[in-house]
Design a protein around this motif. Sequence first.
Motif, short mmCIF file in Angstrom:
data_model
loop_
_atom_site.label_atom_id
_atom_site.label_comp_id
_atom_site.label_asym_id
_atom_site.label_seq_id
_atom_site.Cartn_x
_atom_site.Cartn_y
_atom_site.Cartn_z
N HIS A 252 0.83 -1.20 0.00
CA HIS A 252 0.00 0.00 0.00
C HIS A 252 0.88 1.26 0.00
CE1 HIS A 252 -3.07 -2.90 1.21
NE2 HIS A 252 -3.99 -1.97 1.01
N PHE A 253 1.94 1.22 0.79
CA PHE A 253 2.83 2.38 0.87
C PHE A 253 3.50 2.66 -0.47
CE2 PHE A 253 6.77 4.60 2.05
CZ PHE A 253 6.25 5.61 2.85
N ALA A 254 3.96 1.60 -1.13
CA ALA A 254 4.59 1.75 -2.44
C ALA A 254 3.61 2.32 -3.45
CB ALA A 254 5.13 0.40 -2.92
N LEU A 255 2.37 1.82 -3.42
CA LEU A 255 1.34 2.31 -4.33
C LEU A 255 1.07 3.79 -4.09
CD1 LEU A 255 -0.89 1.90 -6.45
CD2 LEU A 255 -2.40 1.14 -4.60
N GLY A 256 0.96 4.16 -2.82
CA GLY A 256 0.71 5.56 -2.48
C GLY A 256 1.83 6.48 -2.93
N LEU A 257 3.07 6.04 -2.75
CA LEU A 257 4.21 6.84 -3.18
C LEU A 257 4.23 7.03 -4.69
CD1 LEU A 257 7.29 5.68 -1.04
CD2 LEU A 257 6.09 7.87 -0.97
N VAL A 258 3.96 5.95 -5.41
CA VAL A 258 3.94 6.03 -6.88
C VAL A 258 2.85 6.99 -7.35
CG1 VAL A 258 3.46 4.75 -9.00
CG2 VAL A 258 4.94 3.74 -7.25
N LEU A 259 1.66 6.84 -6.77
CA LEU A 259 0.55 7.71 -7.17
C LEU A 259 0.82 9.17 -6.81
CD1 LEU A 259 -2.48 5.47 -6.11
CD2 LEU A 259 -1.65 5.91 -8.43
N ALA A 260 1.40 9.40 -5.63
CA ALA A 260 1.72 10.77 -5.23
C ALA A 260 2.78 11.36 -6.16
CB ALA A 260 2.21 10.79 -3.78
N GLY A 261 3.75 10.53 -6.54
CA GLY A 261 4.79 10.98 -7.46
C GLY A 261 4.24 11.35 -8.82
N ILE A 262 3.33 10.51 -9.32
CA ILE A 262 2.71 10.79 -10.62
C ILE A 262 1.88 12.07 -10.56
CG2 ILE A 262 1.02 9.97 -12.30
CD1 ILE A 262 1.91 7.12 -11.65
N ALA A 263 1.11 12.24 -9.47
CA ALA A 263 0.27 13.43 -9.32
C ALA A 263 1.14 14.68 -9.23
CB ALA A 263 -0.60 13.29 -8.07
#
Length: 213
Positions: free
Chosen positions: A62-73
């Motif tokens: 979940h943390f990895a997914l959140g980081l990736v999504l935050a980075g993309i945003a």
Amino acid sequence: MRLLDSRRTALYWLIPVAIATIAITAAFHFDFAVRHFIAQHQHALGENIMVDISRFGDWPEHFALGLVLAGIAWWRGSKKWTRIFLAMLIALAIAGMAGQIIKFATGRARPFVKSEQLWKGPRSSSKFQSFPSGHVAESTAFFGVLFFANWRIGLLCIPIPLLIGFSRMWVAEHYLSDVLVAIVLGVVCAFMVARFFLSSPISKASGIFATKK
């Protein structure tokens, strides 16, 4: 007018609290019945699938997914969604820490542990950290923030923590009550984080809590 608003506010809080209390009480009552039912209907294929879901439903994924999504945003210049994804990570961390404290304090034996005493008090061993489910609390908090920010997208993600919760019961890591209490904990953490980080005005268009673009 103020009295009417106060009553509405009280009702707004009392209804979900009452529902959660009834659900948790019922879950404790049916803990062993559900555990027995699952044990009687397990098979090899389902076991492998549930083990994989349980494994990949932990906080690092979940943390990895959140980081990736935050980075993309952030890369796309969306302050709104960067804030939302960071809030999801914060809720994930808070739910995880809160759940861990409760686990340590209660010392509930996991379903696969043969023990006459189910609750043993403070224990450092993971065998006695069943209550509540950390996987479910963290996943619920993570996607709960998304639901409060944008209920249409968040609604599509609700099956994820539910499936993770079922997998945790399937692999005999948690009882039904562990999962339900974790869901309540996750929702509370998500609500608090969304309330604090995603503005307070009600948004009818995109979600419960509005965020500035």
